[in-house]
Scaffold this motif. Sequence first.
Motif, PDB file in Angstrom:
ATOM      1  N   LEU A 121       0.693  -1.056   0.020  1.00 32.47           N
ATOM      2  CA  LEU A 121      -0.072   0.190   0.140  1.00 32.47           C
ATOM      3  C   LEU A 121       0.937   1.003   0.202  1.00 32.47           C
ATOM      4  O   LEU A 121       1.830   1.641   0.599  1.00 32.47           O
ATOM      5  N   GLU A 122       0.787   2.140  -0.437  1.00 28.91           N
ATOM      6  CA  GLU A 122       0.822   3.420  -0.608  1.00 28.91           C
ATOM      7  C   GLU A 122       0.554   4.904  -0.351  1.00 28.91           C
ATOM      8  O   GLU A 122      -0.863   4.644  -1.510  1.00 28.91           O
ATOM      9  N   LEU A 123       0.391   5.367   0.342  1.00 26.54           N
ATOM     10  CA  LEU A 123      -0.535   6.786   0.137  1.00 26.54           C
ATOM     11  C   LEU A 123       0.641   8.051  -0.676  1.00 26.54           C
ATOM     12  O   LEU A 123       1.732   7.981  -0.414  1.00 26.54           O
ATOM     13  N   SER A 124      -0.303   8.823  -2.098  1.00 26.54           N
ATOM     14  CA  SER A 124       0.721   9.500  -2.888  1.00 26.54           C
ATOM     15  C   SER A 124      -0.034  11.152  -2.446  1.00 26.54           C
ATOM     16  O   SER A 124      -1.715  10.911  -2.344  1.00 26.54           O
ATOM     17  N   ALA A 125       0.637  11.799  -3.029  1.00 28.87           N
ATOM     18  CA  ALA A 125       0.492  13.859  -2.223  1.00 28.87           C
ATOM     19  C   ALA A 125       0.736  14.265  -3.855  1.00 28.87           C
ATOM     20  O   ALA A 125       2.118  14.057  -3.353  1.00 28.87           O
ATOM     21  N   GLY A 126      -0.004  15.304  -3.899  1.00 27.72           N
ATOM     22  CA  GLY A 126       0.677  15.542  -4.872  1.00 27.72           C
ATOM     23  C   GLY A 126       0.443  17.309  -5.564  1.00 27.72           C
ATOM     24  O   GLY A 126      -1.047  17.218  -5.070  1.00 27.72           O
ATOM     25  N   TYR A 127       0.891  18.325  -5.780  1.00 25.78           N
ATOM     26  CA  TYR A 127       0.167  19.277  -6.091  1.00 25.78           C
ATOM     27  C   TYR A 127       0.872  19.635  -7.517  1.00 25.78           C
ATOM     28  O   TYR A 127       2.552  20.477  -7.736  1.00 25.78           O
ATOM     29  N   GLU A 128      -0.248  20.033  -8.473  1.00 25.68           N
ATOM     30  CA  GLU A 128       0.904  20.690 -10.224  1.00 25.68           C
ATOM     31  C   GLU A 128       0.432  21.904 -10.482  1.00 25.68           C
ATOM     32  O   GLU A 128      -0.296  22.353 -10.307  1.00 25.68           O
ATOM     33  N   LEU A 129       1.219  22.852 -11.096  1.00 24.66           N
ATOM     34  CA  LEU A 129       0.999  24.556 -10.775  1.00 24.66           C
ATOM     35  C   LEU A 129       1.453  24.180 -12.297  1.00 24.66           C
ATOM     36  O   LEU A 129       2.521  24.717 -12.312  1.00 24.66           O
ATOM     37  N   PHE A 130       0.434  25.215 -12.923  1.00 26.18           N
ATOM     38  CA  PHE A 130       0.708  25.807 -14.254  1.00 26.18           C
ATOM     39  C   PHE A 130       0.231  27.699 -14.563  1.00 26.18           C
ATOM     40  O   PHE A 130      -0.164  27.826 -14.121  1.00 26.18           O
ATOM     41  N   THR A 131       1.476  27.698 -14.884  1.00 25.66           N
ATOM     42  CA  THR A 131       2.171  29.491 -14.942  1.00 25.66           C
ATOM     43  C   THR A 131       2.102  30.063 -16.354  1.00 25.66           C
ATOM     44  O   THR A 131       3.050  29.215 -17.204  1.00 25.66           O
ATOM     45  N   GLU A 132       1.333  30.653 -16.840  1.00 22.90           N
ATOM     46  CA  GLU A 132       1.793  31.947 -17.509  1.00 22.90           C
ATOM     47  C   GLU A 132       1.803  32.923 -17.903  1.00 22.90           C
ATOM     48  O   GLU A 132       1.084  33.357 -16.892  1.00 22.90           O
ATOM     49  N   ARG A 133       2.548  32.781 -18.174  1.00 25.24           N
ATOM     50  CA  ARG A 133       3.185  34.987 -18.371  1.00 25.24           C
ATOM     51  C   ARG A 133       3.044  35.059 -20.048  1.00 25.24           C
ATOM     52  O   ARG A 133       3.856  35.056 -20.368  1.00 25.24           O
ATOM     53  N   GLU A 134       2.207  36.279 -20.197  1.00 20.32           N
ATOM     54  CA  GLU A 134       1.701  37.071 -21.147  1.00 20.32           C
ATOM     55  C   GLU A 134       1.720  38.229 -20.833  1.00 20.32           C
ATOM     56  O   GLU A 134       0.838  38.807 -20.563  1.00 20.32           O
ATOM     57  N   GLY A 135       2.230  39.175 -21.688  1.00 15.39           N
ATOM     58  CA  GLY A 135       2.323  40.567 -21.568  1.00 15.39           C
ATOM     59  C   GLY A 135       2.042  41.632 -20.289  1.00 15.39           C
ATOM     60  O   GLY A 135       1.173  41.974 -19.742  1.00 15.39           O
ATOM     61  N   GLY A 136       3.006  40.391 -19.118  1.00 16.18           N
ATOM     62  CA  GLY A 136       3.044  41.338 -18.124  1.00 16.18           C
ATOM     63  C   GLY A 136       2.081  40.802 -17.010  1.00 16.18           C
ATOM     64  O   GLY A 136       2.320  41.192 -15.766  1.00 16.18           O
ATOM     65  N   ALA A 137       1.467  40.040 -17.516  1.00 14.15           N
ATOM     66  CA  ALA A 137       0.436  39.279 -16.513  1.00 14.15           C
ATOM     67  C   ALA A 137       0.740  37.549 -16.231  1.00 14.15           C
ATOM     68  O   ALA A 137       1.185  37.194 -17.303  1.00 14.15           O
ATOM     69  N   THR A 138       0.110  37.302 -15.223  1.00  8.61           N
ATOM     70  CA  THR A 138       0.358  35.771 -14.999  1.00  8.61           C
ATOM     71  C   THR A 138      -1.152  35.038 -14.838  1.00  8.61           C
ATOM     72  O   THR A 138      -1.908  35.885 -13.901  1.00  8.61           O
ATOM     73  N   ASP A 139      -0.952  34.104 -15.000  1.00  7.60           N
ATOM     74  CA  ASP A 139      -2.528  33.041 -14.980  1.00  7.60           C
ATOM     75  C   ASP A 139      -1.708  31.755 -14.324  1.00  7.60           C
ATOM     76  O   ASP A 139      -1.048  31.187 -15.089  1.00  7.60           O
ATOM     77  N   SER A 140      -2.406  31.194 -13.739  1.00 13.20           N
ATOM     78  CA  SER A 140      -1.825  30.013 -13.443  1.00 13.20           C
ATOM     79  C   SER A 140      -3.161  29.031 -12.964  1.00 13.20           C
ATOM     80  O   SER A 140      -4.273  29.577 -12.256  1.00 13.20           O
ATOM     81  N   VAL A 141      -3.430  28.043 -12.869  1.00 13.67           N
ATOM     82  CA  VAL A 141      -4.042  26.334 -12.199  1.00 13.67           C
ATOM     83  C   VAL A 141      -3.459  26.453 -11.700  1.00 13.67           C
ATOM     84  O   VAL A 141      -2.659  24.915 -12.610  1.00 13.67           O
TER      85      VAL A 141
END
Length: 161
Positions: free
Chosen positions: A31-51
Amino acid sequence: MTGQLSLRGTYLDPGFVQTKVSGELQLLSVLELSAGYELFTEREGGATDSVGIGQLGIGLQLGSEALGVRLTPGVHYLRFDDTPNGESGGELSARLEAFPGPVVIRFEGRTGVIGETTTRVAAFELGWRFRRAVEVHAGWGGRVLGDVQLLGPRAGLKFWL
C-alpha cells in the motif's frame, strides 16, 4: 516504511511552464499513499495566469527492486487563480518503473474527470539514481485538460527516503 519526494518542471510553451511537487509513502508492503500539487503558470504581456491541481491517492505497489507497477485511484482538486472556488474529481493512474542498475525507466498514464472536464496524463522519463538515494530524470509528457494539451519536455529530481 519508505518514501519518495519529487520535484519536476515541464516546459510547455514560451512563457508557460508546469511545476510539480509530490510525495509517496509506502504504508505496508503493497500500500502506498501519494500526494502532489501541480501548478501551471503562464506569463504573457506582464500578466500571470495560473491553474493548480492538488492530488491525493492511495494505491497498490507491486513488483520487485528491479521492476515496479503502481495502480492508484485518487481524488483531485482543481483551482484557477481567478476563481474563489475550485472543482474536485477523481483519477486512476498507472505507472511502470524499471531499474536496470542505476538507470530508471518510467512510463506513466492517468485518466479521470475534474468537475465536468476530462483529464489525461501520459509521460515517459529516463533517469539515473545516485547511491539509491537521489534520482535525476528527464523525459516528455504532460496533461490534457478538456481540449487543452499541456505537453512538453520535462526534468526533475526524486529523493528516495
